[in-house]
Design an enzyme around this catalytic site. Structure first.
Site, PDB file in Angstrom:
ATOM      1  CG  HIS A   1       0.097  -6.969   6.713  1.00  0.00           C
ATOM      2  ND1 HIS A   1       0.429  -7.783   5.655  1.00  0.00           N
ATOM      3  CD2 HIS A   1      -1.222  -6.700   6.558  1.00  0.00           C
ATOM      4  CE1 HIS A   1      -0.633  -7.990   4.899  1.00  0.00           C
ATOM      5  NE2 HIS A   1      -1.639  -7.334   5.415  1.00  0.00           N
TER       6      HIS A   1
ATOM      7  CB  THR B   1       2.794  -7.883  -3.094  1.00  0.00           C
ATOM      8  OG1 THR B   1       1.702  -8.476  -2.393  1.00  0.00           O
ATOM      9  CG2 THR B   1       2.285  -6.971  -4.197  1.00  0.00           C
TER      10      THR B   1
HETATM   11  P1  OAD Z   1       4.393 -13.300  -0.619  1.00  0.00           P
HETATM   12  O1  OAD Z   1       5.437 -14.177  -0.006  1.00  0.00           O
HETATM   13  O2  OAD Z   1       3.019 -13.827  -0.699  1.00  0.00           O
HETATM   14  O3  OAD Z   1       4.848 -12.901  -2.094  1.00  0.00           O
HETATM   15  C1  OAD Z   1       6.136 -12.446  -2.363  1.00  0.00           C
HETATM   16  C2  OAD Z   1       6.225 -12.071  -3.829  1.00  0.00           C
HETATM   17  O4  OAD Z   1       7.504 -11.493  -4.060  1.00  0.00           O
HETATM   18  C3  OAD Z   1       6.077 -13.243  -4.809  1.00  0.00           C
HETATM   19  O5  OAD Z   1       5.094 -12.919  -5.791  1.00  0.00           O
HETATM   20  C4  OAD Z   1       7.468 -13.346  -5.449  1.00  0.00           C
HETATM   21  O6  OAD Z   1       7.404 -13.737  -6.820  1.00  0.00           O
HETATM   22  C5  OAD Z   1       7.965 -11.924  -5.327  1.00  0.00           C
HETATM   23  N1  OAD Z   1       9.439 -11.771  -5.319  1.00  0.00           N
HETATM   24  C6  OAD Z   1      10.374 -12.665  -4.903  1.00  0.00           C
HETATM   25  N2  OAD Z   1      11.602 -12.153  -5.047  1.00  0.00           N
HETATM   26  C7  OAD Z   1      11.454 -10.901  -5.544  1.00  0.00           C
HETATM   27  C8  OAD Z   1      12.357  -9.851  -5.899  1.00  0.00           C
HETATM   28  N3  OAD Z   1      13.687  -9.983  -5.768  1.00  0.00           N
HETATM   29  N4  OAD Z   1      11.848  -8.703  -6.390  1.00  0.00           N
HETATM   30  C9  OAD Z   1      10.513  -8.540  -6.540  1.00  0.00           C
HETATM   31  N5  OAD Z   1       9.610  -9.493  -6.222  1.00  0.00           N
HETATM   32  C10 OAD Z   1      10.072 -10.659  -5.734  1.00  0.00           C
HETATM   33  O7  OAD Z   1       4.461 -11.890   0.171  1.00  0.00           O
HETATM   34  P2  OAD Z   1       3.340 -10.763   0.352  1.00  0.00           P
HETATM   35  O8  OAD Z   1       2.578 -10.539  -0.899  1.00  0.00           O
HETATM   36  O9  OAD Z   1       4.009  -9.611   1.004  1.00  0.00           O
HETATM   37  O10 OAD Z   1       1.546 -10.971   6.419  1.00  0.00           O
HETATM   38  O11 OAD Z   1       2.404 -11.454   1.416  1.00  0.00           O
HETATM   39  C11 OAD Z   1       1.380 -10.710   2.010  1.00  0.00           C
HETATM   40  C12 OAD Z   1       1.303 -11.021   3.488  1.00  0.00           C
HETATM   41  O12 OAD Z   1       1.224 -12.441   3.686  1.00  0.00           O
HETATM   42  C13 OAD Z   1       2.523 -10.613   4.277  1.00  0.00           C
HETATM   43  O13 OAD Z   1       2.499  -9.245   4.629  1.00  0.00           O
HETATM   44  C14 OAD Z   1       2.466 -11.506   5.483  1.00  0.00           C
HETATM   45  C15 OAD Z   1       1.971 -12.807   4.882  1.00  0.00           C
HETATM   46  O14 OAD Z   1       1.141 -13.579   5.701  1.00  0.00           O
HETATM   47  C16 OAD Z   1       1.996 -10.737   7.677  1.00  0.00           C
HETATM   48  O15 OAD Z   1       3.089 -11.016   8.086  1.00  0.00           O
HETATM   49  C17 OAD Z   1       1.020 -10.117   8.564  1.00  0.00           C
END
Ligand code: OAD
Length: 235
Positions: free
Chosen positions: A113, A180
């Site tokens: 990204h 994620t």
């Molecule tokens: P999300 O915000 O969708 O998901 C974050 C995940 O991290 C959730 O499933 C939480 O349960 C988990 N989480 C929270 N705290 C945690 C911890 N301490 N350890 C492990 N896991 C934890 O984020 P992404 O999957 O990265 O795009 O979202 C994908 C994309 O959506 C991002 O890259 C972004 C967004 O739009 C861009 O910025 C281009």
């Protein structure tokens, strides 16, 4: 599940999302307290928003840059760097744009990204820009506003970066998804690809989500604990 000696596997992929940096103080995107609860992407994170009001979008990203600079990588980020030092075939594919892995010394194979720390212009110029405030808000060459070199809503993922990531996933013997939600495509397809090609599938996420079913093993722990405790470095 027993701690896993990753040196026993020829190819390992860590596939990371915003949850990896949550304990450093970077907000995630979805769920309560998530960035998309607070800000609407149509105003701050798509090309249309930038075309309408580039300064507003640049300011939003400067706030995010300042926030990232105020945070430090944690033990989970740092341990991935240690593992790479001990075992060279550890590839990292990240959806994170915050640069925290790189600051911890991790070699990132694919920034799917993009990065908060680069800007690009419609004229084709792309450059590193590493401070909280942008060094220049307009392009030196053509004088148009520069935009962050990140993949916004409705943007396409860089094809070369995607193909390289897909190749790493296709070769993985172990695929470790960290922090994620698996909700954003095409990145979300990597877990399915790895599962189909027979990788050992390990999820690190305190919470279950729809993508969790793709993994055979689940560490319901925060990343700062799960990575160092469950993947000891061996030589
Ligand atoms: P999300 O915000 O969708 O998901 C974050 C995940 O991290 C959730 O499933 C939480 O349960 C988990 N989480 C929270 N705290 C945690 C911890 N301490 N350890 C492990 N896991 C934890 O984020 P992404 O999957 O990265 O795009 O979202 C994908 C994309 O959506 C991002 O890259 C972004 C967004 O739009 C861009 O910025 C281009």
């Amino acid at each position: 599940m027993q701690p896993v000696d990753l040196s026993q596997y020829p190819r390992v992929v860590f596939f990371t999302g915003a949850g990896l940096s949550a304990e450093s103080g970077m907000p995630t995107y979805r769920g309560s307290g998530g960035i998309w609860q607070q800000y609407h992407y149509r105003e701050f994170a798509c090309q249309d928003a930038f075309d309408r009001d580039p300064s507003k979008v640049q300011e939003f990203h400067e706030i995010r840059r300042a926030k990232a600079l105020a945070c430090e990588p944690h033990a989970g980020h740092r341990h991935i760097a240690v593992l790479q030092g001990a075992h060279r075939r550890i590839d990292v594919i990240t959806q994170n744009i915050d640069g925290m892995l790189q600051r911890a010394g991790v070699r990132v194979g694919a920034e799917l990204h993009g990065s908060l720390w680069r800007v690009r212009c419609a004229c084709g110029i792309r450059q590193e820009d590493a401070a909280a405030a942008y060094a220049a808000r307009i392009c030196m060459r053509c004088k148009q506003p520069v935009r962050p070199d990140i993949v916004w809503f409705e943007d396409r993922v860089n094809e070369g970066v995607f193909m390289h990531a897909a190749e790493m996933v296709g070769n993985a013997d172990v695929f470790i998804g960290v922090g994620t939600s698996g909700a954003v495509w095409p990145a979300a397809g990597f877990a399915e690809q790895a599962r189909r090609s027979g990788a050992r599938m390990i999820e690190i996420n305190p919470e279950e989500n729809e993508a969790s079913r793709l993994y055979g093993e689940h560490l319901r722990l925060p990343a700062s604990r799960a990575i160092p405790e469950w993947f000891p470095a061996t030589r």
